[in-house]
Design a protein around this motif. Sequence first.
Motif, PDB file in Angstrom:
ATOM      1  N   PRO A  78      43.577  31.745  40.375  1.00  0.00           N
ATOM      2  CA  PRO A  78      43.253  32.601  39.224  1.00  0.00           C
ATOM      3  C   PRO A  78      42.604  33.912  39.643  1.00  0.00           C
ATOM      4  N   LYS A 127      40.434  35.514  38.217  1.00  0.00           N
ATOM      5  CA  LYS A 127      38.994  35.478  37.940  1.00  0.00           C
ATOM      6  C   LYS A 127      38.187  35.277  39.210  1.00  0.00           C
ATOM      7  N   LEU A 128      38.766  34.575  40.176  1.00  0.00           N
ATOM      8  CA  LEU A 128      38.050  34.274  41.408  1.00  0.00           C
ATOM      9  C   LEU A 128      38.192  35.366  42.466  1.00  0.00           C
ATOM     10  N   LYS A 129      39.029  36.366  42.189  1.00  0.00           N
ATOM     11  CA  LYS A 129      39.303  37.387  43.208  1.00  0.00           C
ATOM     12  C   LYS A 129      39.087  38.821  42.744  1.00  0.00           C
ATOM     13  N   PHE A 137      36.565  41.379  40.413  1.00  0.00           N
ATOM     14  CA  PHE A 137      35.267  41.480  39.747  1.00  0.00           C
ATOM     15  C   PHE A 137      35.024  42.909  39.286  1.00  0.00           C
ATOM     16  N   GLU A 138      34.103  43.059  38.388  1.00  0.00           N
ATOM     17  CA  GLU A 138      33.706  44.392  37.928  1.00  0.00           C
ATOM     18  C   GLU A 138      32.269  44.677  38.342  1.00  0.00           C
ATOM     19  N   GLU A 198      30.969  38.228  41.738  1.00  0.00           N
ATOM     20  CA  GLU A 198      30.589  37.088  40.893  1.00  0.00           C
ATOM     21  C   GLU A 198      30.613  35.800  41.710  1.00  0.00           C
ATOM     22  N   TYR A 202      30.096  31.423  41.339  1.00  0.00           N
ATOM     23  CA  TYR A 202      30.218  30.375  40.319  1.00  0.00           C
ATOM     24  C   TYR A 202      29.596  29.073  40.816  1.00  0.00           C
ATOM     25  N   TYR A 247      33.388  25.757  42.015  1.00  0.00           N
ATOM     26  CA  TYR A 247      34.694  26.338  42.337  1.00  0.00           C
ATOM     27  C   TYR A 247      35.826  25.317  42.213  1.00  0.00           C
ATOM     28  N   LEU A 251      37.023  25.255  38.786  1.00  0.00           N
ATOM     29  CA  LEU A 251      37.768  26.468  38.425  1.00  0.00           C
ATOM     30  C   LEU A 251      39.181  26.488  39.004  1.00  0.00           C
TER      31      LEU A 251
END
Length: 255
Positions: free
Chosen positions: A178, A180-182, A184-185, A189, A191, A194, A197
Motif C-alpha cells: 500500500p 500509505k506505507l511508502k 508521506f506528507e 510516518e 505505525y 505493520y 497494515l
Amino acid sequence: MTEKRDLLKVPLRHRTIREFTEERVDEETVNLLLEVANHTATSTGMQSYSIVRVKDEAQRKAIAEVCGQEYVARATELWIFIVDAYRNSRIAREQGVHLDSERDMDRFFQGYVDGSLAAQNVTNAVEALGMGAVYFGSVQNNVDKVIEILELPELTFPIVGLGFGVPNQEPQMKPRMPMKLKVFEDRYETYDNYLELIADYDKEMETYYDLRDANNRVDCFSKQVVARLEGVIPERTEVVNSIRKQGFDLNLKSE
C-alpha cells in the motif's frame, strides 16, 4: 489530458522479463538507447558513470556465475552500469591537477546515482519500444570478481546490470504494498502494527506466487523480509572494502 495519461500506460505495466526470444536488438536501436542514457540528468553535469556492453560469451557466463542466475548469460543485451570517477580524474590530471577530492565519498555517490538514473532511463525506453528488461543487482554478490571480469580501473565500481530484449514470457504484474506505507506528507510516518497494515498485501502476494508457479512455493511478503535478512551473502556485507580497493576514500570514522 487523456492522451498524456496514455503515456503512463507503459511504466504502469512494468514487469520484469527474464526470458527473451532469439531476436537480436539491432544496432540502430542499441545506439538510440545509448543516446537515452547519455541524455540522463547527472550530478553537477559531471556524467560520472559509464556502461559496459557485455557481448563476450565467456564474460557473460562468468557474470552469470557471480549473480547465481544462469539466465543472465542468455539476455539478448547485457549492460553493466558503473560508477566512473576515473575519466574525470584523468581529465583533471592531464591539466596538471591532482586533488584528493577525485576519490572522495561525494564523487563515488554522484557516480552511483548518475548510473542508477541512466539505467532506469534506459529501462523506460526499452519498455516504450515494446521490449522487456530485468535488473541484475546480483552483480553485487561479488563485486571484486565483476571488477576483474570487466577489467575495471581504479575509481570505477559496478552498480547494476541490465538485461533486455524481446520478451519470451508474459509474467503477471507483481503486486506492490500500500502507498500509505511508502508516501508521506511533510514528515515520515511510523505505525504501531505493520503486519496488520500489510495483511491484505501478504495475501495478494501469496496468490501472485501461486498463480506464477504453483510448483515453486514462495512465502508472503512479510516472510520474505525475514528470509532476506537471514540469507546474508557475506561478500555483500564487505562491499565497502571493495569500494576502497577501487581507490575511493569513504572517510569512515570509527566511534
